[in-house]
Write a protein that holds these residues in place. Structure first.
Motif, short mmCIF file in Angstrom:
data_model
loop_
_atom_site.label_atom_id
_atom_site.label_comp_id
_atom_site.label_asym_id
_atom_site.label_seq_id
_atom_site.Cartn_x
_atom_site.Cartn_y
_atom_site.Cartn_z
N HIS A 261 -37.78 -28.40 -26.86
CA HIS A 261 -37.97 -27.52 -25.71
C HIS A 261 -36.75 -27.63 -24.80
O HIS A 261 -36.36 -28.73 -24.44
CB HIS A 261 -39.19 -27.94 -24.87
CG HIS A 261 -40.51 -27.59 -25.46
ND1 HIS A 261 -41.41 -28.53 -25.88
CD2 HIS A 261 -41.10 -26.39 -25.69
CE1 HIS A 261 -42.49 -27.93 -26.33
NE2 HIS A 261 -42.34 -26.62 -26.23
N SER A 275 -30.62 -31.32 -19.58
CA SER A 275 -31.62 -32.05 -20.35
C SER A 275 -32.35 -31.15 -21.34
O SER A 275 -32.28 -29.93 -21.27
CB SER A 275 -32.63 -32.70 -19.40
OG SER A 275 -33.26 -31.70 -18.64
N TYR A 277 -36.05 -31.53 -24.20
CA TYR A 277 -37.19 -32.36 -24.61
C TYR A 277 -37.34 -32.31 -26.12
O TYR A 277 -37.29 -31.23 -26.72
CB TYR A 277 -38.47 -31.86 -23.95
CG TYR A 277 -38.42 -31.95 -22.45
CD1 TYR A 277 -38.94 -33.07 -21.78
CD2 TYR A 277 -37.83 -30.94 -21.68
CE1 TYR A 277 -38.88 -33.17 -20.40
CE2 TYR A 277 -37.77 -31.04 -20.30
CZ TYR A 277 -38.28 -32.16 -19.67
OH TYR A 277 -38.21 -32.27 -18.31
N GLN A 289 -45.65 -38.31 -26.39
CA GLN A 289 -45.09 -37.29 -25.51
C GLN A 289 -43.65 -37.01 -25.92
O GLN A 289 -42.97 -37.88 -26.44
CB GLN A 289 -45.12 -37.79 -24.08
CG GLN A 289 -46.53 -38.00 -23.56
CD GLN A 289 -46.59 -38.06 -22.06
OE1 GLN A 289 -45.86 -37.36 -21.38
NE2 GLN A 289 -47.46 -38.88 -21.54
N PRO A 290 -43.21 -35.80 -25.67
CA PRO A 290 -41.80 -35.49 -25.92
C PRO A 290 -40.92 -36.42 -25.09
O PRO A 290 -41.31 -36.82 -23.99
CB PRO A 290 -41.66 -34.05 -25.43
CG PRO A 290 -43.04 -33.51 -25.37
CD PRO A 290 -43.94 -34.67 -25.10
N SER A 291 -39.78 -36.77 -25.62
CA SER A 291 -38.85 -37.59 -24.84
C SER A 291 -37.82 -36.67 -24.19
O SER A 291 -37.39 -35.67 -24.77
CB SER A 291 -38.17 -38.61 -25.74
OG SER A 291 -37.60 -37.98 -26.86
N LYS A 292 -37.47 -37.02 -22.97
CA LYS A 292 -36.48 -36.22 -22.24
C LYS A 292 -35.10 -36.79 -22.53
O LYS A 292 -34.87 -37.99 -22.43
CB LYS A 292 -36.77 -36.30 -20.73
CG LYS A 292 -35.85 -35.42 -19.90
CD LYS A 292 -36.23 -35.46 -18.41
CE LYS A 292 -35.33 -34.55 -17.60
NZ LYS A 292 -35.73 -34.51 -16.18
N HIS A 293 -34.19 -35.93 -22.90
CA HIS A 293 -32.81 -36.35 -23.19
C HIS A 293 -31.90 -35.73 -22.14
O HIS A 293 -31.94 -34.52 -21.93
CB HIS A 293 -32.40 -35.89 -24.58
CG HIS A 293 -33.26 -36.48 -25.67
ND1 HIS A 293 -32.85 -37.51 -26.47
CD2 HIS A 293 -34.53 -36.20 -26.04
CE1 HIS A 293 -33.81 -37.84 -27.31
NE2 HIS A 293 -34.85 -37.05 -27.07
N HIS B 263 -47.13 -27.89 -21.99
CA HIS B 263 -46.79 -28.26 -23.37
C HIS B 263 -47.91 -29.03 -24.08
O HIS B 263 -47.71 -29.50 -25.19
CB HIS B 263 -45.50 -29.08 -23.38
CG HIS B 263 -44.31 -28.32 -22.92
ND1 HIS B 263 -44.00 -27.08 -23.42
CD2 HIS B 263 -43.36 -28.59 -22.01
CE1 HIS B 263 -42.90 -26.62 -22.83
NE2 HIS B 263 -42.50 -27.51 -21.96
N LYS B 292 -42.89 -30.27 -11.23
CA LYS B 292 -43.91 -30.83 -12.11
C LYS B 292 -45.17 -31.09 -11.29
O LYS B 292 -45.11 -31.69 -10.22
CB LYS B 292 -43.41 -32.14 -12.71
CG LYS B 292 -44.36 -32.75 -13.73
CD LYS B 292 -43.77 -34.00 -14.36
CE LYS B 292 -44.74 -34.58 -15.40
NZ LYS B 292 -44.17 -35.74 -16.09
#
Lengths: 356, 356
Positions: A261, A275, A277, A289-293, B263, B292
């Protein structure tokens, strides 16, 4: 010319969009602006002043004079789409390398004319799709290409919309049939089509089918539209673009093992970092959970685009390299998708085959 | 029966999906389980033991016996979709209120039969779409209904996919044409269609057009599919569902002034809180990142669903209230969309009009 000398840009036209890139070029160590041309000298002079051009930069009351200036290596062409073929061809014929705003043309037929002349004249071609040059784009691509973390791409949805104000909807070139005939499809759909190709390793879909019920203005220009795209192996992509909705810039790519995402793919929310996800092997049972990069970038994506284009131009100037095919090929495929979606709309929402 | 007495559930069938809700009912203060029936007594006995049913709970080797039990007020029906009409109608005729798993039926024709009998027999009907009962859903709805922050909805994309394992793809009821004829469309597309209706104030789209190239198994059951949906005013929605992709549970709703992203709309990542992202009047110039929003929930969404259903049943038991139309109407519209998408696939991807 030594390797350290910057590539000398000429700017054709003083559109709003030219401001950002002009400032970027002025700040760049690999490029500089040596000329700007507009339809009137006063416009060009004002533009040069407002954007703090160096006193040595030439100011012209026509585009032709920029192309005739021997101190111009390359042109940045932010003119309305309808004018692209004329001025990109004219620039190439004068030996100027071409950095062209998107959409590259009104149709792939016109684009092919541009590329043909660029090849014949030995000049570089690149389109102005800035997000391609952001370091985040490469990191996201690594995720998409990770067979373990993402697997094979199965579906992609992209969306680029913004809420145009009444003045834009009345007067902007992007809603004028004689200037930007593709409207929202060309201006916004370009990014969506590019993102879809990018996520599919630039493999063209086989079929395009426009969404029904597009919104057009009185002149017949698209204000809102979308399409679904199909590959033979069952992959599907959809995109939606509109001048009539809140700013949204999404890519959602779903693979066999992972999901990506990104919500600001065209212009990152922040200048110095961006960033996305990523989720892998997500399951109901365990919370995954998706990780945020977060990817930091020293230079903005527009500066990185100028750097890359200047590098490619310098290769020719200094090393007599041949024009490479990567960027024109990607531009062409993007345009092919737009053409197919437009054809699908024109045919009353029939599916249209896409052929290279 | 006093107002504090819990609603007594009978469970019809011992499917995996029945476990979660059974445990929820056992923990609930408004409901209890008084019986479970399976096709064999041993299955029902094992299920009751494994899920710690009270010793007073009856265990039956048939569904009929559950319906004949005077100590059962309502049934939870997690049977394969093909069996819904038979057993929901049978339950209603015995005066049992019906909590029915989704999709509610194989077609709206069968669903109408269920609702007709429920009305005639004065029993409640509700489907098992749990996320409707999460407090986050209401907070997101408030955002979507905020004329200043979100404006009017223009486009929605929803996606529900998960990566089914080989055993599921071979043996699960959801891929068997005689048990769950709608496959991925019924199991996953149900949530997408519901989300689309929810975001549009349950206004049915006018037209459904299935994505081309759906993936089917050898028996002809849908493993991957999608559709675009159209309203007369230019609103568009798309959804994609698949058993062959990583778990993804998205709603993206774009309005004239705002954008909503969630999500994990179907099953929140966490049990006690859930989040979504809202953006308003986003612009290129100023960084306006989505905010958020985190909503805490004391009870899980399945517990809240049981509470709501029990409340509705108690209204009839205690106050002789009439069956209300909200939940059956929403279920019916959701099923209408699935029917139209299925018809579009069956007609070779022709647009299909949706009529109430």
């Amino acid at each position: 010319m030594s390797q350290t000398e910057p590539i000398r840009f000429g700017i054709l036209g003083c559109a709003d969009i030219a401001r950002k890139l002009s400032r970027t070029i002025l700040l760049s160590s690999t490029a500089t602006i040596s000329a700007v041309g507009s339809r009137t000298l006063s416009k060009a002079t004002t533009f040069a002043k407002l954007n703090n051009f160096r006193p040595t930069a030439k100011v012209y009351g026509s585009y032709e004079e920029v192309l005739d200036d021997p101190n111009v290596d390359a042109v940045y062409l932010p003119l309305p789409t309808t004018l692209h073929v004329k001025w990109a061809v004219a620039a190439a014929k004068k030996g100027k390398h071409v950095l062209l705003e998107k959409p590259v043309a009104v149709s792939v037929k016109e684009f092919d004319e541009i590329v043909k002349v660029c090849e014949e004249c030995g000049v570089r071609f690149m389109d102005g799709t800035m997000w391609m040059h952001h370091p985040r784009t490469e990191v996201m691509k690594e995720f998409l290409e990770d067979g373990e973390k993402f697997g094979k791409v199965k579906s992609i949805h992209t969306c680029f919309t913004f809420g145009a104000d009444p003045d834009f909807l009345e007067n902007n070139i992007r809603v004028k049939p004689d200037l930007d005939a593709l409207g929202s499809l060309g201006d916004e759909g370009w990014y969506c089509a590019r993102a879809i190709l990018w996520a599919n390793n630039y493999e063209l879909p086989k079929t395009a089918l426009a969404y029904r019920e597009p919104v057009l203005n009185k002149a017949g220009v698209l204000l809102s539209c979308g399409a679904s795209l199909y590959w033979e192996d069952g992959r599907v992509a959809t995109f939606y673009c509109s001048f009539l909705s809140n700013l949204t810039m999404d890519i959602t790519a779903v693979g066999t093992k992972g999901t990506l995402h990104v919500h600001d793919f065209i212009i990152p929310y922040e200048e110095k970092k961006a960033s996305f996800y990523a989720a892998s092997k997500s399951s109901f049972g365990v919370t995954r959970q998706p990780s945020k990069h977060v990817i930091e970038n020293h230079l903005t994506q527009e500066a990185l685009m100028v750097t890359e284009f200047s590098r490619l131009v310098a290769e020719i100037k200094l090393k007599n390299a041949k024009p490479e095919e990567k960027w024109p090929t990607i531009s062409r495929k993007t345009q092919l998708i737009l053409d197919a979606v437009k054809a699908s709309i024109d045919k009353g929402f029939e599916p249209v085959q896409i052929q290279e």
